[in-house]
Design a protein around this motif. Structure first.
Motif, short mmCIF file in Angstrom:
data_model
loop_
_atom_site.label_atom_id
_atom_site.label_comp_id
_atom_site.label_asym_id
_atom_site.label_seq_id
_atom_site.Cartn_x
_atom_site.Cartn_y
_atom_site.Cartn_z
N LEU A 148 21.35 45.58 -21.82
CA LEU A 148 22.57 45.46 -21.02
C LEU A 148 22.49 46.32 -19.76
CD1 LEU A 148 25.27 45.51 -23.85
CD2 LEU A 148 24.28 43.53 -22.67
N GLU A 149 21.89 47.49 -19.87
CA GLU A 149 21.74 48.36 -18.70
C GLU A 149 20.82 47.70 -17.67
OE1 GLU A 149 20.20 52.89 -17.59
OE2 GLU A 149 20.56 52.32 -19.68
N CYS A 150 19.77 47.05 -18.15
CA CYS A 150 18.85 46.35 -17.25
C CYS A 150 19.55 45.21 -16.52
CB CYS A 150 17.66 45.83 -18.06
SG CYS A 150 16.45 44.91 -17.08
N LEU A 151 20.33 44.45 -17.25
CA LEU A 151 21.09 43.36 -16.63
C LEU A 151 22.11 43.88 -15.63
CD1 LEU A 151 21.71 41.09 -19.75
CD2 LEU A 151 20.28 40.53 -17.77
N SER A 152 22.79 44.96 -15.99
CA SER A 152 23.81 45.53 -15.11
C SER A 152 23.20 45.98 -13.79
CB SER A 152 24.50 46.71 -15.81
OG SER A 152 25.48 47.28 -14.96
N ALA A 153 22.03 46.59 -13.85
CA ALA A 153 21.38 47.05 -12.62
C ALA A 153 21.07 45.88 -11.69
CB ALA A 153 20.10 47.80 -12.97
N GLN A 154 20.68 44.76 -12.26
CA GLN A 154 20.36 43.59 -11.45
C GLN A 154 21.61 42.97 -10.84
OE1 GLN A 154 17.02 41.07 -13.15
NE2 GLN A 154 17.34 42.47 -14.88
#
Length: 234
Positions: A148-154
């Protein structure tokens, strides 16, 4: 008293380059957003598309016939000001993505969801660098926080114009993965829209189509296709 409506007062609508991007001029007068900010667009293609909308107006101006201008207004007046909040809201779809919640019956629907949705999740692992787990039922099951953190950054990396379009790609489809898939041309926008409606189309096959529901779906489809066009113009 009837509401005042703007009438066409200009002869020519043109896209012009500025120090900050591209503006729309009506007989040399710069167009502003509803909040009175300058309507400065990031690309010539978007500016020319917006200028064409203004040029097409006859008599009373109809904002509903100006989707590029309306989306640009939203990007400037709303998304730019609340960028973090909008990005957080969209990123949250990753924890309850449509593609991750599967039926446990009938077997035909289970098979169709796997056949059509699993490739999108496989694409997300490759293109977005995340693995989202699927579950049966409708109760919320949290996803991996690192994913989720990876998606949020994008999502947060999108500029206001792309984020304004991305908002509709995600909210209309109900899927962060499908929003990214449309934005990044995994498949055509129409194909991705159809994937987002898999469950509804299944119900139509079993019980028949409802005219009102189909009409609403058509409106949403048009909005989804416009969002993809606006994303590309940005």
């Amino acid at each position: 008293m009837s509401e005042w409506k703007q009438k066409r007062f200009w002869t020519d609508a043109t896209a012009v380059e500025t120090d900050d991007g591209f503006a729309i001029e009506l007989d040399g007068r710069r167009v502003k957003t509803p909040a009175k900010a300058g309507l400065i667009l990031p690309t010539r293609a978007m500016a020319e598309a917006a200028a064409a909308e203004w040029e097409a107006q006859e008599g009373v101006v109809n904002p509903l016939s100006m989707p590029v201008t309306r989306s640009a207004n939203a990007a400037i007046d709303k998304v730019r000001i609340q960028h973090a909040e909008v990005a957080d809201m969209l990123a949250a779809y990753g924890d309850c993505d449509l593609l991750c919640y599967r039926a446990d019956q009938p077997s035909e629907l289970v098979a169709r969801q796997a056949e059509l949705w699993n490739p999108a999740l496989a694409w997300a692992r490759e293109a977005l660098g995340v693995r989202l787990e699927t579950h049966t039922g409708v109760l919320h099951v949290p996803q991996d926080p690192e994913a989720l953190e990876c998606l949020s950054a994008q999502v947060h990396a999108l500029d206001p114009f792309h984020l304004a379009a991305f908002h509709d790609l995600v909210s209309l489809s109900g899927s962060l993965v499908l929003g990214f898939a449309a934005a990044r041309d995994w498949r055509t926008a129409d194909e991705i829209w159809t994937l987002s409606r898999l469950d509804e189309l299944w119900q139509e096959e079993q019980w028949g189509a409802d005219d009102e529901a189909q009409a609403m779906a058509g409106i949403k489809r048009d909005a989804f296709l416009h969002a993809k066009r606006f994303f590309d113009l940005a």
